[in-house]
Design a protein around this motif. Structure first.
Motif, short mmCIF file in Angstrom:
data_model
loop_
_atom_site.label_atom_id
_atom_site.label_comp_id
_atom_site.label_asym_id
_atom_site.label_seq_id
_atom_site.Cartn_x
_atom_site.Cartn_y
_atom_site.Cartn_z
N UNK A 136 0.74 -1.33 0.09
CA UNK A 136 0.02 0.05 0.07
C UNK A 136 0.83 1.15 -0.02
N UNK A 137 1.86 1.24 0.79
CA UNK A 137 2.73 2.38 0.83
C UNK A 137 3.48 2.60 -0.62
N UNK A 138 3.87 1.46 -1.23
CA UNK A 138 4.39 1.66 -2.52
C UNK A 138 3.38 2.18 -3.43
N UNK A 139 2.14 1.68 -3.52
CA UNK A 139 1.17 2.07 -4.32
C UNK A 139 0.69 3.59 -4.13
N UNK A 140 0.93 4.24 -2.85
CA UNK A 140 0.70 5.52 -2.80
C UNK A 140 1.93 6.53 -3.17
N UNK A 141 2.89 5.74 -3.43
CA UNK A 141 4.27 6.55 -3.65
C UNK A 141 4.93 7.08 -2.53
N UNK A 142 4.82 6.50 -1.45
CA UNK A 142 5.35 7.04 0.00
C UNK A 142 6.86 6.53 -0.12
N UNK A 143 7.01 5.42 -0.77
CA UNK A 143 8.46 4.74 -0.92
C UNK A 143 8.66 4.51 -2.52
N UNK A 144 10.10 4.58 -2.95
CA UNK A 144 10.27 4.23 -4.25
C UNK A 144 10.76 2.50 -4.27
N UNK A 145 11.00 2.59 -5.46
CA UNK A 145 11.35 0.95 -6.05
C UNK A 145 12.19 0.31 -5.12
N UNK A 146 13.37 1.06 -4.83
CA UNK A 146 14.53 0.41 -4.17
C UNK A 146 14.29 0.12 -2.88
N UNK A 147 13.60 1.14 -2.23
CA UNK A 147 13.21 0.85 -0.73
C UNK A 147 12.25 -0.21 -0.51
N UNK A 148 11.34 -0.31 -1.62
CA UNK A 148 10.24 -1.17 -1.56
C UNK A 148 10.86 -2.80 -1.63
N UNK A 149 11.67 -2.80 -2.68
CA UNK A 149 12.44 -4.06 -2.81
C UNK A 149 13.39 -4.66 -1.67
N UNK A 150 14.23 -3.52 -0.97
CA UNK A 150 14.94 -3.90 0.11
C UNK A 150 13.83 -4.05 1.40
N UNK A 151 12.95 -3.49 1.65
CA UNK A 151 12.02 -3.80 2.67
C UNK A 151 11.29 -5.39 2.56
#
Length: 84
Positions: free
Chosen positions: A62-77
Motif C-alpha cells: 500500500x505504501x508503494x502504491x501510494x508513492x510513499x516509498x520508491x522501488x529500491x526501498x520497496x524491494x529492500x524492505x
C-alpha cells in the motif's frame, strides 16, 4: 458467676486469634475470587496470534502504491520481511 463479654478466661489472646483467622479467611476469599476472574475461560491459556509477514507485506504494498516509498526501498524492505 458472671459470663458475659468479659467474664470468660479467653482474654486478649482470643481476640488476636479471631482477628488472625478472620484476616486469613477473607484473604483466602479475595484470592479465590481474583483467581476466578483472572483465569481465561475454558481453563486454557490463550495467546495472541503473532502478526504475519503477509500483513506487513500488504502495508508495504500500500505504501508503494501510494508513492510513499520508491522501488529500491520497496524491494529492500520486501527482502528483509521475507528473510525474517
Amino acid at each position: 458467676m458472671m459470663y458475659g463479654w468479659y467474664g470468660g478466661d479467653w482474654g486478649i489472646g482470643a481476640w488476636i486469634v479471631m482477628v488472625l483467622v478472620m484476616v486469613l479467611f477473607w484473604g483466602g476469599v479475595v484470592t479465590f475470587v481474583v483467581f476466578l476472574v483472572r483465569r481465561p475461560p475454558g481453563g486454557s491459556v490463550t495467546h495472541l496470534p503473532k502478526p504475519s509477514h503477509h500483513d506487513a507485506e500488504l502495508i508495504l504494498n500500500e505504501r508503494f502504491a501510494r508513492g510513499e516509498i520508491d522501488t529500491e526501498e520497496y524491494n529492500a524492505r520486501r527482502v528483509a520481511l521475507r528473510r525474517t
